[in-house]
Design an enzyme around this catalytic site. Structure first.
Site, PDB file in Angstrom:
ATOM      1  N   TYR A  19      20.335 -36.460 -37.540  1.00 27.41           N
ATOM      2  CA  TYR A  19      20.467 -36.278 -36.093  1.00 27.41           C
ATOM      3  C   TYR A  19      21.918 -36.396 -35.667  1.00 27.41           C
ATOM      4  O   TYR A  19      22.717 -37.086 -36.307  1.00 27.41           O
ATOM      5  CB  TYR A  19      19.655 -37.355 -35.340  1.00 27.41           C
ATOM      6  CG  TYR A  19      18.165 -37.111 -35.276  1.00 27.41           C
ATOM      7  CD1 TYR A  19      17.381 -37.095 -36.437  1.00 27.41           C
ATOM      8  CD2 TYR A  19      17.532 -36.907 -34.055  1.00 27.41           C
ATOM      9  CE1 TYR A  19      16.013 -36.873 -36.362  1.00 27.41           C
ATOM     10  CE2 TYR A  19      16.151 -36.690 -33.979  1.00 27.41           C
ATOM     11  CZ  TYR A  19      15.406 -36.675 -35.137  1.00 27.41           C
ATOM     12  OH  TYR A  19      14.054 -36.461 -35.065  1.00 27.41           O
ATOM     13  N   GLU A  64      10.958 -38.257 -22.883  1.00 32.05           N
ATOM     14  CA  GLU A  64      11.270 -36.826 -22.858  1.00 32.05           C
ATOM     15  C   GLU A  64      10.196 -36.011 -22.146  1.00 32.05           C
ATOM     16  O   GLU A  64       9.061 -36.460 -21.999  1.00 32.05           O
ATOM     17  CB  GLU A  64      11.386 -36.321 -24.308  1.00 32.05           C
ATOM     18  CG  GLU A  64      12.395 -37.106 -25.120  1.00 32.05           C
ATOM     19  CD  GLU A  64      12.991 -36.324 -26.277  1.00 32.05           C
ATOM     20  OE1 GLU A  64      12.246 -35.528 -26.904  1.00 32.05           O
ATOM     21  OE2 GLU A  64      14.187 -36.512 -26.544  1.00 32.05           O
TER      22      GLU A  64
HETATM   23  C1  LIG Z   1      13.098 -37.399 -30.217  1.00 28.50           C
HETATM   24  C2  LIG Z   1      14.435 -37.465 -30.084  1.00 28.50           C
HETATM   25  C3  LIG Z   1      15.285 -38.278 -30.877  1.00 28.50           C
HETATM   26  C4  LIG Z   1      14.785 -39.133 -31.846  1.00 28.50           C
HETATM   27  C5  LIG Z   1      15.627 -39.886 -32.645  1.00 28.50           C
HETATM   28  C6  LIG Z   1      16.972 -39.782 -32.476  1.00 28.50           C
HETATM   29  O1  LIG Z   1      17.852 -40.478 -33.249  1.00 28.50           O
HETATM   30  C7  LIG Z   1      17.462 -38.955 -31.493  1.00 28.50           C
HETATM   31  O2  LIG Z   1      18.806 -38.932 -31.411  1.00 28.50           O
HETATM   32  C8  LIG Z   1      19.416 -37.926 -30.696  1.00 28.50           C
HETATM   33  C9  LIG Z   1      16.635 -38.201 -30.696  1.00 28.50           C
END
Ligand SMILES: C=Cc1ccc(O)c(OC)c1
Length: 163
Positions: A19, A64
């Protein structure tokens, strides 16, 4: 807090998921998912809550449009983080729906969270190693402004991505 806001990071969870996040300002993140269950997904302007738990340890949390809830702890002095993601059942069952530039599909996310099942949720909690960290200043729209592709995170780490 001043040091953390404006930070761009890339990290790899122990389960292999990669990520990227940009702490755009005190209540907003942009992010890209380079690999994992929803690799290819990217999001701008996600509102979040930010606190400094103790020196150099920051927690950000948000919910979200998909119904997914996220809480992330960044431990910058150790170059590691810990994330907890609470996925509604439908994101696990129909993850392909969420793999997009979400900002163009907010209505579809909100329709899907009603149409498909929420429970049981899928809790994913993992530590991650931070592989890139740079403070790029606040409210920079050029940090996360295109879809992730294979090799992008390597280019960012190598310093060859941003022209
Ligand atoms: C579901 C989004 C989400 C989940 C885990 C993360 O480390 C993340 O970082 C931007 C975003």
């Amino acid at each position: 807090m001043k040091n953390f806001i404006g930070t761009q990071m890339i990290y790899t969870y122990a389960n292999g998921w990669e990520y990227e996040i940009y702490i755009k300002n005190e209540d907003t993140v942009d992010y890209r998912i380079h690999s994992g269950m929803v690799g290819g997904r990217w999001v701008k302007e996600q509102k979040m809550h930010l606190v400094e738990l103790t020196k150099g340890v920051y927690k950000i949390s948000w919910t979200e449009p998909t119904g997914t809830d996220v809480s992330l702890n960044f431990m910058l002095e150790d170059n590691k983080m810990h994330g907890v993601i609470f996925f509604p059942k439908w994101v696990h069952d129909h993850s392909e729906i969420t793999v997009c530039y979400q900002n163009d599909y907010i209505d579809l996310m909100e329709e899907s969270r009603e149409k498909y099942e929420t429970y049981p949720k899928d809790v994913v909690d993992e530590f991650a190693a931070i592989t890139y960290v740079k403070n790029v200043g606040v409210n920079n729209e050029n940090i996360i402004s295109e879809a992730p592709y294979k090799g992008m995170s390597d280019e960012i780490r190598a310093g060859s991505f941003y022209k």
